[in-house]
Design a protein around this motif. Structure first.
Motif, PDB file in Angstrom:
ATOM      1  N   LEU A 101       0.823  -1.201   0.000  1.00  0.00           N
ATOM      2  CA  LEU A 101       0.000   0.000   0.000  1.00  0.00           C
ATOM      3  C   LEU A 101       0.864   1.261   0.000  1.00  0.00           C
ATOM      4  O   LEU A 101       0.629   2.209  -0.756  1.00  0.00           O
ATOM      5  N   HIS A 102       1.883   1.216   0.843  1.00  0.00           N
ATOM      6  CA  HIS A 102       2.803   2.352   0.948  1.00  0.00           C
ATOM      7  C   HIS A 102       3.529   2.589  -0.383  1.00  0.00           C
ATOM      8  O   HIS A 102       3.656   3.726  -0.828  1.00  0.00           O
ATOM      9  N   CYS A 103       3.969   1.485  -1.009  1.00  0.00           N
ATOM     10  CA  CYS A 103       4.675   1.624  -2.283  1.00  0.00           C
ATOM     11  C   CYS A 103       3.753   2.197  -3.349  1.00  0.00           C
ATOM     12  O   CYS A 103       4.164   3.018  -4.167  1.00  0.00           O
ATOM     13  N   GLU A 121     -10.338 -11.038  -2.978  1.00  0.00           N
ATOM     14  CA  GLU A 121      -9.515 -10.373  -1.979  1.00  0.00           C
ATOM     15  C   GLU A 121      -8.384  -9.592  -2.651  1.00  0.00           C
ATOM     16  O   GLU A 121      -8.100  -8.449  -2.305  1.00  0.00           O
ATOM     17  N   PHE A 122      -7.768 -10.248  -3.625  1.00  0.00           N
ATOM     18  CA  PHE A 122      -6.665  -9.615  -4.353  1.00  0.00           C
ATOM     19  C   PHE A 122      -7.120  -8.333  -5.042  1.00  0.00           C
ATOM     20  O   PHE A 122      -6.500  -7.273  -4.911  1.00  0.00           O
ATOM     21  N   LEU A 123      -8.236  -8.443  -5.758  1.00  0.00           N
ATOM     22  CA  LEU A 123      -8.728  -7.286  -6.519  1.00  0.00           C
ATOM     23  C   LEU A 123      -9.199  -6.158  -5.608  1.00  0.00           C
ATOM     24  O   LEU A 123      -8.985  -4.980  -5.891  1.00  0.00           O
ATOM     25  N   THR A 124      -9.834  -6.538  -4.511  1.00  0.00           N
ATOM     26  CA  THR A 124     -10.308  -5.538  -3.567  1.00  0.00           C
ATOM     27  C   THR A 124      -9.142  -4.704  -3.060  1.00  0.00           C
ATOM     28  O   THR A 124      -9.199  -3.474  -2.987  1.00  0.00           O
ATOM     29  N   GLU A 125      -8.062  -5.413  -2.756  1.00  0.00           N
ATOM     30  CA  GLU A 125      -6.881  -4.718  -2.258  1.00  0.00           C
ATOM     31  C   GLU A 125      -6.231  -3.898  -3.374  1.00  0.00           C
ATOM     32  O   GLU A 125      -5.834  -2.749  -3.186  1.00  0.00           O
ATOM     33  N   GLU A 126      -6.149  -4.510  -4.532  1.00  0.00           N
ATOM     34  CA  GLU A 126      -5.473  -3.881  -5.661  1.00  0.00           C
ATOM     35  C   GLU A 126      -6.197  -2.612  -6.126  1.00  0.00           C
ATOM     36  O   GLU A 126      -5.596  -1.611  -6.450  1.00  0.00           O
ATOM     37  N   LEU A 127      -7.531  -2.684  -6.160  1.00  0.00           N
ATOM     38  CA  LEU A 127      -8.308  -1.574  -6.725  1.00  0.00           C
ATOM     39  C   LEU A 127      -8.875  -0.642  -5.667  1.00  0.00           C
ATOM     40  O   LEU A 127      -9.467   0.384  -5.968  1.00  0.00           O
ATOM     41  N   ASP A 128      -8.695  -1.078  -4.393  1.00  0.00           N
ATOM     42  CA  ASP A 128      -9.166  -0.252  -3.313  1.00  0.00           C
ATOM     43  C   ASP A 128     -10.679  -0.046  -3.337  1.00  0.00           C
ATOM     44  O   ASP A 128     -11.162   1.028  -3.001  1.00  0.00           O
ATOM     45  N   GLU A 129     -11.405  -1.040  -3.807  1.00  0.00           N
ATOM     46  CA  GLU A 129     -12.866  -1.010  -3.682  1.00  0.00           C
ATOM     47  C   GLU A 129     -13.342  -2.463  -3.607  1.00  0.00           C
ATOM     48  O   GLU A 129     -12.656  -3.367  -4.089  1.00  0.00           O
ATOM     49  N   THR A 130     -14.497  -2.676  -3.001  1.00  0.00           N
ATOM     50  CA  THR A 130     -14.965  -4.046  -2.826  1.00  0.00           C
ATOM     51  C   THR A 130     -15.385  -4.634  -4.165  1.00  0.00           C
ATOM     52  O   THR A 130     -16.165  -4.038  -4.896  1.00  0.00           O
ATOM     53  N   ILE A 131     -14.814  -5.793  -4.458  1.00  0.00           N
ATOM     54  CA  ILE A 131     -15.083  -6.410  -5.747  1.00  0.00           C
ATOM     55  C   ILE A 131     -15.744  -7.765  -5.522  1.00  0.00           C
ATOM     56  O   ILE A 131     -15.292  -8.558  -4.697  1.00  0.00           O
ATOM     57  N   LYS A 132     -16.832  -7.991  -6.226  1.00  0.00           N
ATOM     58  CA  LYS A 132     -17.470  -9.317  -6.211  1.00  0.00           C
ATOM     59  C   LYS A 132     -17.300  -9.915  -7.598  1.00  0.00           C
ATOM     60  O   LYS A 132     -17.478  -9.235  -8.601  1.00  0.00           O
ATOM     61  N   SER A 137     -16.849 -13.035 -14.830  1.00  0.00           N
ATOM     62  CA  SER A 137     -16.179 -11.737 -14.704  1.00  0.00           C
ATOM     63  C   SER A 137     -14.888 -11.696 -15.490  1.00  0.00           C
ATOM     64  O   SER A 137     -14.128 -12.660 -15.524  1.00  0.00           O
ATOM     65  N   LYS A 138     -14.663 -10.556 -16.098  1.00  0.00           N
ATOM     66  CA  LYS A 138     -13.416 -10.363 -16.838  1.00  0.00           C
ATOM     67  C   LYS A 138     -12.288 -10.028 -15.873  1.00  0.00           C
ATOM     68  O   LYS A 138     -12.511  -9.408 -14.833  1.00  0.00           O
ATOM     69  N   LEU A 139     -11.092 -10.422 -16.241  1.00  0.00           N
ATOM     70  CA  LEU A 139      -9.939 -10.077 -15.412  1.00  0.00           C
ATOM     71  C   LEU A 139      -8.991  -9.150 -16.154  1.00  0.00           C
ATOM     72  O   LEU A 139      -8.950  -7.958 -15.926  1.00  0.00           O
ATOM     73  N   PHE A 140      -8.241  -9.731 -17.112  1.00  0.00           N
ATOM     74  CA  PHE A 140      -7.244  -8.919 -17.807  1.00  0.00           C
ATOM     75  C   PHE A 140      -7.588  -8.805 -19.285  1.00  0.00           C
ATOM     76  O   PHE A 140      -7.819  -9.796 -19.958  1.00  0.00           O
ATOM     77  N   GLY A 141      -7.608  -7.604 -19.800  1.00  0.00           N
ATOM     78  CA  GLY A 141      -7.925  -7.385 -21.219  1.00  0.00           C
ATOM     79  C   GLY A 141      -9.414  -7.283 -21.439  1.00  0.00           C
ATOM     80  O   GLY A 141     -10.213  -7.699 -20.588  1.00  0.00           O
ATOM     81  N   GLY A 142      -9.781  -6.711 -22.556  1.00  0.00           N
ATOM     82  CA  GLY A 142     -11.197  -6.596 -22.921  1.00  0.00           C
ATOM     83  C   GLY A 142     -12.021  -5.854 -21.893  1.00  0.00           C
ATOM     84  O   GLY A 142     -13.181  -6.194 -21.659  1.00  0.00           O
ATOM     85  N   GLY A 143     -11.418  -4.870 -21.254  1.00  0.00           N
ATOM     86  CA  GLY A 143     -12.157  -4.073 -20.284  1.00  0.00           C
ATOM     87  C   GLY A 143     -12.125  -4.632 -18.873  1.00  0.00           C
ATOM     88  O   GLY A 143     -12.781  -4.107 -17.975  1.00  0.00           O
ATOM     89  N   GLY A 144     -11.354  -5.701 -18.675  1.00  0.00           N
ATOM     90  CA  GLY A 144     -11.222  -6.254 -17.318  1.00  0.00           C
ATOM     91  C   GLY A 144     -10.481  -5.298 -16.393  1.00  0.00           C
ATOM     92  O   GLY A 144      -9.805  -4.379 -16.869  1.00  0.00           O
ATOM     93  N   PRO A 145     -10.611  -5.482 -15.082  1.00  0.00           N
ATOM     94  CA  PRO A 145     -10.075  -4.497 -14.129  1.00  0.00           C
ATOM     95  C   PRO A 145      -8.553  -4.526 -13.930  1.00  0.00           C
ATOM     96  O   PRO A 145      -7.992  -3.569 -13.392  1.00  0.00           O
ATOM     97  N   ALA A 193      -0.685  -5.237 -12.362  1.00  0.00           N
ATOM     98  CA  ALA A 193      -1.527  -5.996 -11.443  1.00  0.00           C
ATOM     99  C   ALA A 193      -1.532  -7.474 -11.861  1.00  0.00           C
ATOM    100  O   ALA A 193      -1.538  -8.374 -11.024  1.00  0.00           O
ATOM    101  N   LEU A 194      -1.490  -7.702 -13.170  1.00  0.00           N
ATOM    102  CA  LEU A 194      -1.453  -9.088 -13.645  1.00  0.00           C
ATOM    103  C   LEU A 194      -0.155  -9.774 -13.208  1.00  0.00           C
ATOM    104  O   LEU A 194      -0.172 -10.911 -12.724  1.00  0.00           O
ATOM    105  N   VAL A 195       0.970  -9.064 -13.364  1.00  0.00           N
ATOM    106  CA  VAL A 195       2.252  -9.634 -12.934  1.00  0.00           C
ATOM    107  C   VAL A 195       2.194  -9.975 -11.447  1.00  0.00           C
ATOM    108  O   VAL A 195       2.602 -11.051 -11.009  1.00  0.00           O
ATOM    109  N   THR A 196       1.636  -9.054 -10.665  1.00  0.00           N
ATOM    110  CA  THR A 196       1.519  -9.284  -9.222  1.00  0.00           C
ATOM    111  C   THR A 196       0.588 -10.447  -8.928  1.00  0.00           C
ATOM    112  O   THR A 196       0.875 -11.298  -8.087  1.00  0.00           O
TER     113      THR A 196
END
Lengths: 448, 94
Positions: free
Chosen positions: A416-418, B13-24, B29-37, B42-45
């Protein structure tokens, strides 16, 4: 040139302390006698103009052997390793005629070792000069051996005014920085204190006991001293100056040091095995900016990389191509620098350590500095992780103060910090919490 | 918890943290590409963390982003259901 240097040493009062080793003190007078004794033993053992390994780290005898060999117009090869494989590799590469074990003075002949001679050795012998062979770690794992004209190198150390200073010799006998410290000390008639162990506690004890004024060090070792609570627990008030070099220093550590040692000046040094040490000036003790101020060295910056044209440049590598030298004499250091105001420079890292994330360049130090500002982080080291998507990605190993939070939460906080402080591609994709970060025997960070 | 559900939970959980909003997420659901979040970093991570997750949960040591995965016609990282199929395939082949 070596004779000129030794003649000047004779002008230093002979009872002045030169070397403190193993709790024994040796004066300049004793050192000159010891050099003469070594010279006579060597004279009996072999002819002049030989290539000779000095096996062992800094000691009263290894220093005397070094000068005796120079008087004998030899090329000396300091090897401090105790690992047989390492020693064997270095011997194979540098092809010496003799080995002198410095603590026992045992001389072993390696004749019958019929390797092809190399032209750098021949050039030195033909011009009646002494030489020095240094090694740097090659990317393939085999050491790269390079040959210095030692007469030329030593000619840049002028014996001037005698200064009553106590130096701790932290850098090693086979290291350009270590040899530079020694030559500086002797040329000033000062005193060198040789540590037996390079551990934070034992170094601190020596500083306190012998009232050390000058301590050439490395950022990793200073960090270890800090983590080990050395600055709180030992009286290091004799320290006038700490120099640091060999790897980038973090701003965070520098400000901690300045805080804990307010009366000590902190100065960054710079040098390479290939060019010798360059005289520098730090902007201030709190600053990582430095200027090169050395008549023997010219510098320029090419594409962010520091290039040096040096009067004390090596003749060349024995077992490696000389591609890092240009035809007109510049050495490409591989160090990346940033130019700042008033001609000051900041050294930002090794070209080879730059992490390439899908074409975007990341310097480990910028990510490390971001993570180090977190108060629960003690230390960290950033490195490249291979990624099939972006080629490389940023990864980090982190040491935390104590596990108050669970590991998952710690990682979350770091990430988060990064994200808040760094661009997206610089945010580590992998965070490993570990209990310690390893370093090499030379106190540089390493990764496994 | 069923395996697929666990994976979806992990992704949420990953996406919620990554995007900073609650994701269901649903299987569609799309993930990477084609309008995915997910963006590329984020994909590498995600790949690194998924590998870690699989090792912790199923004791398997798998490289997810290999040449084969990259050259598939439909990327296993484009949709939740594709990713789950891909992970199951990988786990079963171990």
């Amino acid at each position: 040139m070596v004779d000129i240097f030794l003649n000047k040493l004779k002008k230093i009062p002979s009872n002045k302390q030169a070397i403190i080793f193993n709790s024994k003190t040796h004066s300049y007078g004793e050192l000159l006698i010891k050099i003469n004794d070594c010279y006579n033993i060597i004279l009996d053992a072999f002819d002049h103009k030989k290539v000779v390994v000095i096996l062992g780290d800094y000691s009263f005898s290894s220093i005397a052997i070094l000068f005796a060999l120079c008087k004998h117009k030899c090329i000396f090869i300091p090897i401090i390793s105790e690992n047989e494989q390492e020693i064997k590799k270095k011997i194979e590469v540098s092809n010496p005629d003799y080995i002198i074990e410095s603590s026992s003075f045992q001389i072993t002949s390696l004749k019958g070792n019929n390797h092809s001679p190399n032209s750098y050795y021949d050039d030195l012998f033909n011009s009646n000069k002494s030489g020095l062979v240094l090694f740097s770690s090659g990317s393939t794992g085999n050491p790269k051996a390079m040959v210095h004209d030692f007469d030329n190198l030593i000619s840049t150390y002028n014996v001037n005014k005698i200064k009553n200073l106590n130096f701790l010799v932290f850098l090693l006998f086979d290291h350009i920085g270590g040899l530079n410290t020694m030559l500086n000390i002797l040329s000033m008639g000062s005193t060198m204190i040789i540590p037996e162990k390079r551990e934070p506690e034992s170094i601190a004890k020596l500083i306190k006991k012998f009232k050390v004024n000058i301590f050439p060090s490395s950022p990793t070792f200073l960090n270890l001293m800090n983590i080990g609570g050395i600055f709180e627990n030992y009286d290091l008030s004799s320290l006038k100056l700490i120099t640091y070099g060999t790897e980038p220093m973090s701003e965070n550590l520098l400000s901690i040091l300045k805080n804990k040692l307010p009366k000590t000046r902190l100065i960054q040094t710079f040098g390479t095995s290939e060019t010798g040490i360059i005289k520098t000036k730090s902007k201030s003790s709190e600053s990582l900016l430095l200027k090169f101020e050395d008549n023997n060295q010219e510098i320029k910056i090419m594409d962010g990389e520091l290039w040096i044209k040096s009067k004390t440049r090596v003749l060349g590598y024995i077992n490696h191509d000389n591609n890092s030298f240009t035809k007109d004499g510049w050495f490409k250091t591989g160090d990346l620098v940033e130019e700042r105001e008033d001609g000051y420079l900041k050294i930002i890292g090794r070209k080879s350590k730059v992490i390439n994330v899908g074409g975007e360049k990341v310097l480990p130090i910028e990510v490390e500095e971001a993570i180090l500002t977190l108060d629960f982080v003690l230390d960290c080291t950033v490195y490249a992780k291979e990624s099939l998507i972006t080629g490389q990605a940023v990864a980090v190993k982190v040491v935390v103060k104590s596990l108050i939070l669970d590991i998952k939460q710690i990682k979350k906080n770091i990430k988060l910090h990064c994200k808040k402080t760094l661009e997206r591609y610089k945010v580590p994709v992998e965070i490993i919490i570990t209990d310690k970060i390893n370093f090499t025997s030379r106190f540089k960070r390493k990764l496994d | 918890m069923e395996k697929n559900e666990k994976i979806i939970n992990f992704l949420e959980e990953f996406l919620t943290e990554e995007l900073d909003e609650t994701i269901k997420l649903s299987l569609d659901s799309k993930l990477f590409g084609g309008g995915g979040p997910l963006d590329s970093m984020a994909l590498v991570t995600l790949i690194v963390e998924l590998e870690e997750f699989l090792e912790d949960e199923y004791n398997v040591n798998i490289t997810l982003a290999d040449e084969k995965a990259m050259s598939r016609r439909t990327s296993p990282f484009s949709r939740v259901s594709y990713l789950i199929d891909y992970l199951n395939e990988k786990i079963n082949n171990e």
